[in-house]
Scaffold this active site. Sequence first.
Site, PDB file in Angstrom:
ATOM      1  N   ASP A  86       0.838  -1.195   0.000  1.00 35.44           N
ATOM      2  CA  ASP A  86       0.000   0.000   0.000  1.00 35.44           C
ATOM      3  C   ASP A  86       0.873   1.245   0.000  1.00 35.44           C
ATOM      4  OD1 ASP A  86      -2.543   1.128  -0.135  1.00 35.44           O
ATOM      5  OD2 ASP A  86      -2.664   1.407   2.030  1.00 35.44           O
TER       6      ASP A  86
ATOM      7  N   HIS B 102      -4.745  13.673   1.425  1.00 33.11           N
ATOM      8  CA  HIS B 102      -4.920  12.728   2.531  1.00 33.11           C
ATOM      9  C   HIS B 102      -3.701  12.780   3.455  1.00 33.11           C
ATOM     10  CE1 HIS B 102      -5.932   9.017   4.684  1.00 33.11           C
ATOM     11  NE2 HIS B 102      -4.710   8.593   4.441  1.00 33.11           N
TER      12      HIS B 102
ATOM     13  N   ARG C  24       0.412  14.674  13.678  1.00 28.74           N
ATOM     14  CA  ARG C  24       1.578  15.523  13.983  1.00 28.74           C
ATOM     15  C   ARG C  24       1.250  16.954  13.582  1.00 28.74           C
ATOM     16  NH1 ARG C  24       3.180  11.166  11.150  1.00 28.74           N
ATOM     17  NH2 ARG C  24       2.976  12.431   9.290  1.00 28.74           N
TER      18      ARG C  24
ATOM     19  N   GLU D  88     -10.831   3.376   3.624  1.00 30.02           N
ATOM     20  CA  GLU D  88      -9.943   4.229   2.828  1.00 30.02           C
ATOM     21  C   GLU D  88     -10.260   4.009   1.360  1.00 30.02           C
ATOM     22  OE1 GLU D  88      -5.815   3.634   3.988  1.00 30.02           O
ATOM     23  OE2 GLU D  88      -6.069   5.088   5.625  1.00 30.02           O
TER      24      GLU D  88
ATOM     25  N   ASP E 202      -9.080   0.010   1.928  1.00 25.87           N
ATOM     26  CA  ASP E 202      -8.089  -0.385   2.935  1.00 25.87           C
ATOM     27  C   ASP E 202      -8.676  -0.080   4.320  1.00 25.87           C
ATOM     28  OD1 ASP E 202      -5.742  -0.978   4.286  1.00 25.87           O
ATOM     29  OD2 ASP E 202      -4.824   0.968   3.850  1.00 25.87           O
TER      30      ASP E 202
ATOM     31  N   GLN F 218      -4.023   2.130  14.961  1.00 21.82           N
ATOM     32  CA  GLN F 218      -2.999   2.744  14.105  1.00 21.82           C
ATOM     33  C   GLN F 218      -2.202   3.806  14.862  1.00 21.82           C
ATOM     34  OE1 GLN F 218      -4.694   4.458  10.533  1.00 21.82           O
ATOM     35  NE2 GLN F 218      -2.726   5.135   9.714  1.00 21.82           N
TER      36      GLN F 218
ATOM     37  N   TYR G  96       1.796   2.744  15.175  1.00 25.83           N
ATOM     38  CA  TYR G  96       2.425   3.010  13.878  1.00 25.83           C
ATOM     39  C   TYR G  96       3.890   3.431  13.946  1.00 25.83           C
ATOM     40  CZ  TYR G  96       2.491   8.169  13.699  1.00 25.83           C
ATOM     41  OH  TYR G  96       2.763   9.490  13.900  1.00 25.83           O
TER      42      TYR G  96
ATOM     43  N   THR H   6      -5.011   6.351   0.214  1.00 29.50           N
ATOM     44  CA  THR H   6      -6.285   7.061   0.184  1.00 29.50           C
ATOM     45  C   THR H   6      -6.220   8.263  -0.749  1.00 29.50           C
ATOM     46  OG1 THR H   6      -6.531   6.450   2.483  1.00 29.50           O
ATOM     47  CG2 THR H   6      -8.060   8.099   1.630  1.00 29.50           C
TER      48      THR H   6
HETATM   49 MN    MN Z   1      -4.247   2.748   2.795  1.00 25.50          MN
END
Ligand code: MN
Length: 432
Positions: free
Chosen positions: A132, A139, A148, A204, A238, A245, A249, A365
């Site tokens: 991906d 996005h 952030r 997504e 997705d 996440q 992540y 996305t």
């Molecule tokens: Mn994705």
Amino acid sequence: MRRPVDETHDPARTSWVASANGHRDFPVQNLPYGIFSPAGEAARAGVAIGDAILDLRACAAAGLLPATAREACRDDTLNVLMALATADRATLRQRLSTILSDPAMEGMAAPLLHDSAACAMHLPARIGDYTDFYVGIHHANNVGRQFRPDNPLLPNYKYVPIGYHGRASSVRVSGEPAVRPRGQRKPPEAGAPRFEATQRLDYELELGVWIGEGNALGTSIAIGDAERHIAGLSLFNDWSARDFQAWEYQPLGPFLAKNFHSTVSPWVVTTEALAPFRVAQPSRPEGDPAPLPYLWDADDQAHGALDLTLEVFLLTAAMRAAGAAPVRLSRGPATSMYWTLAQIVTHHASNGCNLNPGDLLGTGTISAATREGFGSLLELTTGGRDPVALPNGEQRGFLEDGDEIILRASADADGFVPIGFGECRAIILPAR
Ligand code: MN
């Protein structure tokens, strides 16, 4: 190089399959490939035409197909068909266009049609690997701002087509329900994470890119050659658990927030069918760096983007019970991709990584610059803070059990017959 526009795109061409003429997705100018099974029968390759499917295996057996494509059309996956050489792909498409438009072919081919509504669809290919990407610049900005606030776009974004390796075996065909995942989530106010069902389940909106001809391990794909390695496109959802996440992540990227289920649409719209809908890659904003030379190709910049309109619809359990139609959550163009499909293919193989026929690349996305085209609830609801109001009085911050998400796409260009992708849909089941 993009594929040529030829007589298969002729807007004057019609089909003896009456439902194909004026069909929103599958007129005779489209001819997407898929794997289907008629009720109680084995899976096989087919071509969508209007509300019907032409059985490619039966066409091969009847001697209707070019010799170069006959073996590929006998498989119960599209891997071999996807890997056909460019010239053989074009010959097969021209032949199928003739079979389905020439009235003289009706007697021979009509018995090889099946009613789509009576058929089951399967994954188009054995997906060996799935990757991906993150090419939707709006996005990336919208999400980056939430994760952030001071530093939404990391400095590598404008140099590297960012991606991660996903899980191929949990990519499932449209229509297969997705089970709400359990996992670790740590709300900001909690001192420690808990293991429980996601409360921030999202979709997504993406395009899925099917790899055709592959490259051997240790070799790369030149940017000018990359289009040749793309067999076609599907719609791709997705599914993402945003709470998992956010917690998991860093530092290695998405993991259990993404790999519990992904949904792909069953029809592969070929790059040949999409030839009339190629447009120039939008120029980069003033001050952005030019792509490094291995990602730069003048022809790709001139024709590498796709003039598609992408839409997301939601059907909640309450709406379904009331017999209501799905409500549209967003509508936007596919041109807001910072990198072209050729650039992500070339980048993926640039270190010698081997791509194989039937590998699937998600674009990431695709969101428009403005809210009406945002491709996820994370963006539409600003992280769940501004829920979407639905016509029946319901609200959604994130998805609830019984919600069904439906993706659609259409391609439209002056002087051509519009084509579509069919649907990519799945319903959310409660956590187990
Ligand atoms: Mn994705």
